[in-house]
Design a protein around this motif. Structure first.
Motif, PDB file in Angstrom:
ATOM      1  N   GLN A  12      -1.886   4.058  -0.203  1.00 19.81           N
ATOM      2  CA  GLN A  12      -3.087   3.724  -0.961  1.00 19.81           C
ATOM      3  C   GLN A  12      -4.164   3.277   0.010  1.00 19.81           C
ATOM      4  O   GLN A  12      -4.223   2.117   0.434  1.00 19.81           O
ATOM      5  CB  GLN A  12      -2.791   2.628  -1.984  1.00 19.81           C
ATOM      6  CG  GLN A  12      -3.832   2.501  -3.077  1.00 19.81           C
ATOM      7  CD  GLN A  12      -3.801   3.671  -4.041  1.00 19.81           C
ATOM      8  OE1 GLN A  12      -2.734   4.140  -4.411  1.00 19.81           O
ATOM      9  NE2 GLN A  12      -4.966   4.156  -4.447  1.00 19.81           N
ATOM     10  N   ALA A  13      -5.059   4.191   0.389  1.00 19.72           N
ATOM     11  CA  ALA A  13      -6.098   3.879   1.362  1.00 19.72           C
ATOM     12  C   ALA A  13      -7.136   2.928   0.794  1.00 19.72           C
ATOM     13  O   ALA A  13      -7.728   2.116   1.522  1.00 19.72           O
ATOM     14  CB  ALA A  13      -6.772   5.168   1.835  1.00 19.72           C
ATOM     15  N   TRP A  68      -8.607   5.902  -3.628  1.00 21.22           N
ATOM     16  CA  TRP A  68      -8.137   7.026  -2.835  1.00 21.22           C
ATOM     17  C   TRP A  68      -6.739   6.767  -2.277  1.00 21.22           C
ATOM     18  O   TRP A  68      -6.412   5.656  -1.882  1.00 21.22           O
ATOM     19  CB  TRP A  68      -9.081   7.295  -1.668  1.00 21.22           C
ATOM     20  CG  TRP A  68     -10.411   7.832  -2.084  1.00 21.22           C
ATOM     21  CD1 TRP A  68     -11.562   7.126  -2.280  1.00 21.22           C
ATOM     22  CD2 TRP A  68     -10.731   9.195  -2.369  1.00 21.22           C
ATOM     23  NE1 TRP A  68     -12.588   7.957  -2.665  1.00 21.22           N
ATOM     24  CE2 TRP A  68     -12.109   9.245  -2.725  1.00 21.22           C
ATOM     25  CE3 TRP A  68     -10.004  10.387  -2.353  1.00 21.22           C
ATOM     26  CZ2 TRP A  68     -12.748  10.429  -3.062  1.00 21.22           C
ATOM     27  CZ3 TRP A  68     -10.648  11.574  -2.683  1.00 21.22           C
ATOM     28  CH2 TRP A  68     -12.006  11.584  -3.031  1.00 21.22           C
ATOM     29  N   SER A  69      -5.928   7.828  -2.232  1.00 18.41           N
ATOM     30  CA  SER A  69      -4.611   7.739  -1.615  1.00 18.41           C
ATOM     31  C   SER A  69      -4.296   9.043  -0.888  1.00 18.41           C
ATOM     32  O   SER A  69      -4.798  10.119  -1.250  1.00 18.41           O
ATOM     33  CB  SER A  69      -3.530   7.438  -2.661  1.00 18.41           C
ATOM     34  OG  SER A  69      -3.480   8.449  -3.650  1.00 18.41           O
ATOM     35  N   ARG A  98       0.806  -1.220   0.000  1.00 13.87           N
ATOM     36  CA  ARG A  98       0.000   0.000   0.000  1.00 13.87           C
ATOM     37  C   ARG A  98       0.847   1.281   0.000  1.00 13.87           C
ATOM     38  O   ARG A  98       0.293   2.376   0.015  1.00 13.87           O
ATOM     39  CB  ARG A  98      -0.927   0.032   1.214  1.00 13.87           C
ATOM     40  CG  ARG A  98      -2.103  -0.934   1.128  1.00 13.87           C
ATOM     41  CD  ARG A  98      -2.914  -0.891   2.410  1.00 13.87           C
ATOM     42  NE  ARG A  98      -4.125  -1.691   2.285  1.00 13.87           N
ATOM     43  CZ  ARG A  98      -5.335  -1.206   2.043  1.00 13.87           C
ATOM     44  NH1 ARG A  98      -5.495   0.092   1.891  1.00 13.87           N
ATOM     45  NH2 ARG A  98      -6.383  -1.994   1.956  1.00 13.87           N
ATOM     46  N   TRP A  99       2.163   1.147   0.008  1.00 19.28           N
ATOM     47  CA  TRP A  99       3.018   2.320   0.141  1.00 19.28           C
ATOM     48  C   TRP A  99       3.881   2.522  -1.104  1.00 19.28           C
ATOM     49  O   TRP A  99       4.441   1.580  -1.632  1.00 19.28           O
ATOM     50  CB  TRP A  99       3.919   2.187   1.370  1.00 19.28           C
ATOM     51  CG  TRP A  99       3.171   2.255   2.661  1.00 19.28           C
ATOM     52  CD1 TRP A  99       2.619   1.214   3.350  1.00 19.28           C
ATOM     53  CD2 TRP A  99       2.881   3.432   3.421  1.00 19.28           C
ATOM     54  NE1 TRP A  99       2.013   1.662   4.498  1.00 19.28           N
ATOM     55  CE2 TRP A  99       2.162   3.031   4.569  1.00 19.28           C
ATOM     56  CE3 TRP A  99       3.183   4.795   3.256  1.00 19.28           C
ATOM     57  CZ2 TRP A  99       1.725   3.928   5.535  1.00 19.28           C
ATOM     58  CZ3 TRP A  99       2.748   5.695   4.212  1.00 19.28           C
ATOM     59  CH2 TRP A  99       2.024   5.263   5.342  1.00 19.28           C
ATOM     60  N   ARG A 109      -5.327  12.096  -3.292  1.00 20.99           N
ATOM     61  CA  ARG A 109      -5.594  11.841  -4.707  1.00 20.99           C
ATOM     62  C   ARG A 109      -6.796  10.911  -4.863  1.00 20.99           C
ATOM     63  O   ARG A 109      -7.057  10.058  -4.005  1.00 20.99           O
ATOM     64  CB  ARG A 109      -4.390  11.180  -5.386  1.00 20.99           C
ATOM     65  CG  ARG A 109      -3.136  12.005  -5.405  1.00 20.99           C
ATOM     66  CD  ARG A 109      -3.242  13.208  -6.326  1.00 20.99           C
ATOM     67  NE  ARG A 109      -1.966  13.896  -6.412  1.00 20.99           N
ATOM     68  CZ  ARG A 109      -1.597  14.863  -5.570  1.00 20.99           C
ATOM     69  NH1 ARG A 109      -2.398  15.238  -4.584  1.00 20.99           N
ATOM     70  NH2 ARG A 109      -0.413  15.445  -5.708  1.00 20.99           N
ATOM     71  N   TYR A 110      -7.493  11.082  -6.010  1.00 25.04           N
ATOM     72  CA  TYR A 110      -8.568  10.175  -6.421  1.00 25.04           C
ATOM     73  C   TYR A 110      -8.237   9.666  -7.815  1.00 25.04           C
ATOM     74  O   TYR A 110      -7.868  10.453  -8.695  1.00 25.04           O
ATOM     75  CB  TYR A 110      -9.920  10.897  -6.425  1.00 25.04           C
ATOM     76  CG  TYR A 110     -11.065  10.039  -6.916  1.00 25.04           C
ATOM     77  CD1 TYR A 110     -11.621   9.070  -6.095  1.00 25.04           C
ATOM     78  CD2 TYR A 110     -11.575  10.185  -8.216  1.00 25.04           C
ATOM     79  CE1 TYR A 110     -12.666   8.264  -6.537  1.00 25.04           C
ATOM     80  CE2 TYR A 110     -12.613   9.392  -8.660  1.00 25.04           C
ATOM     81  CZ  TYR A 110     -13.150   8.433  -7.817  1.00 25.04           C
ATOM     82  OH  TYR A 110     -14.184   7.633  -8.268  1.00 25.04           O
ATOM     83  N   ARG A 111      -8.355   8.358  -8.037  1.00 27.25           N
ATOM     84  CA  ARG A 111      -8.070   7.767  -9.348  1.00 27.25           C
ATOM     85  C   ARG A 111      -9.231   8.093 -10.282  1.00 27.25           C
ATOM     86  O   ARG A 111     -10.238   7.406 -10.340  1.00 27.25           O
ATOM     87  CB  ARG A 111      -7.862   6.260  -9.200  1.00 27.25           C
ATOM     88  CG  ARG A 111      -7.518   5.490 -10.466  1.00 27.25           C
ATOM     89  CD  ARG A 111      -6.337   6.029 -11.234  1.00 27.25           C
ATOM     90  NE  ARG A 111      -5.122   6.178 -10.453  1.00 27.25           N
ATOM     91  CZ  ARG A 111      -4.144   5.285 -10.420  1.00 27.25           C
ATOM     92  NH1 ARG A 111      -4.260   4.150 -11.083  1.00 27.25           N
ATOM     93  NH2 ARG A 111      -3.047   5.528  -9.723  1.00 27.25           N
TER      94      ARG A 111
END
Length: 395
Positions: free
Chosen positions: A320-321, A325-326, A271-272, A358-360
């Motif tokens: 990366q939540a 979303w991140s 996730r990182w 951020r949003y993909r």
């Protein structure tokens, strides 16, 4: 000047192909003698949802050559904020997913009277062996420069009758490596705001109140193995280049610009992700003072720290939540050296940093959008991001 933008709803859509119709079973043919018509195209809002997770997404529009009108919210303190509008077109080659042709037209106006408009295109020829970039623009930019004899700053305005920049990079057998020519031609009229200017040295004042033609040809050498050219998560984009402004190319003054830049990305855990930017620039010769390189970091006012030599680095850590979303944190340091002309003083180490999200926005293209909140020597500032924050520097 740093300009950051978020996406708005598209004004133009590309129709999606209808789903293939299946034949009715034999025992239903008499009850339904007429075959049903093909399913209608998806509605407006349905086209903005990803078929994989049902989330808000622009992939199907952009990947098929659609475009987005993008409001430009300018948050850069150096120009007192501003607003603009851009139309961005994206088209992905289905046989070569990394080859995304980008075309954009844009216009903006800022709080201090600066304005500009222009067009840009980046694409590929000869089966991807040659990638090209070309941009044209016109406008007026008012900024402040901070020479050693005027630490409070001197305001100036450059009126650009035109600016034309371009490159053509040929890829070797190992397609990660490429090299090719660069061009940079401009015509501008510069003027000082003498209302707040101190007594200026003749050599500095001579850079203003005149029309200047610049004409540069140069050469660049590039390496690029990023997994995605818009929002990379792995790989490196690095280049070295030099632009030679000479009378033979139509330039009124002879000077040379050098740049070495590197942008690296990697995953350090599921996730990182981590990213690092390294940047070094230099200018030599009879250059106008306002063209001296400046520190470019999130949180540092554009043009605030200039010199004949500049070096900076920025580190970014992303979590990366969820698939869409991140969250991220970033920090950087830069320094300038005034050089032998001594127009500018050495800046010393300049630090800045902040956080963002951020949003993909387009999963199939790997494109993110979001906001960064940064703090530096001049205080707090935020940036709207489209693609990676370093997209304007990456080639």
């Amino acid at each position: 000047m740093q300009i950051r933008a978020l996406l708005a709803l598209p004004l133009a859509l590309v129709a999606l192909p209808a789903a293939a119709q299946q034949d009715a079973p034999p025992d239903m043919q008499e009850a339904q003698p007429d075959a049903p018509a093909a399913p209608p195209h998806k509605g407006f809002f349905a086209r903005l949802k990803d078929e994989e997770d049902g989330k808000f997404d622009f992939s199907d529009i952009l990947a098929k050559g659609g475009f987005l009108p993008m409001p430009i919210l300018i948050t850069e303190p150096a120009v007192d904020g501003g607003f603009g509008l851009a139309a961005a077109f994206f088209k992905k080659d289905p046989e070569h997913p990394r080859q995304i042709t980008k075309t954009a037209v844009a216009a903006f106006k800022t709080g201090n009277g600066s304005y500009g408009y222009g067009a840009f295109r980046a694409g590929y020829l000869f089966g991807g062996r040659l990638d090209y970039k070309v941009g044209v623009g016109r406008g007026k930019i008012t900024l402040a420069t901070y020479p050693g004899f005027a630490p409070g700053g001197v305001e100036y305005t450059n009126h650009y009758d035109y600016g034309v920049l371009g490159s053509a990079m040929w890829h070797f057998e190992d397609a990660r490596f490429s090299a090719g020519p660069l061009l940079d031609f401009r015509k501008l009229r510069s003027q000082l705001d003498l209302g707040n200017a101190p007594q200026l040295p003749d050599k500095f004042a001579g850079d203003f109140s005149r029309t200047l033609h610049t004409g540069a040809l140069g050469f660049g050498f590039h390496f690029d193995d990023r997994d995605n050219p818009i929002t990379p998560t792995r790989g490196t984009n690095a280049y070295m280049q030099a632009k030679f402004n000479r009378g033979a190319f139509g330039s009124d003054r002879d000077y040379t610009l050098y740049a070495i830049e590197s942008y690296s990305f990697d995953r350090i855990a599921p996730r990182w992700r981590i990213g690092q930017k390294l940047e070094m620039k230099a200018i030599r010769g009879d250059f106008p003072a306002y063209f001296a390189p400046s520190i470019d970091l999130r949180g540092v006012q554009a043009g605030r720290y200039q010199g004949m030599n500049m070096a900076s680095s920025e580190l970014e850590l992303s979590w990366q939540a969820s698939p869409r979303w991140s969250l991220l944190g970033f920090g950087g340091v830069g320094e300038t050296d005034g050089g032998d002309r001594r127009v500018y003083k050495d800046s010393g180490a300049i630090f800045a940093g902040g956080v963002g999200f951020r949003y993909r926005i387009a999963r199939k293209l790997g494109m993110d959008a979001g906001v960064d909140f940064a703090y530096g020597p001049g205080g707090f500032v935020f940036y709207l991001q489209f693609g990676h924050a370093w997209s304007f520097g990456m080639d």
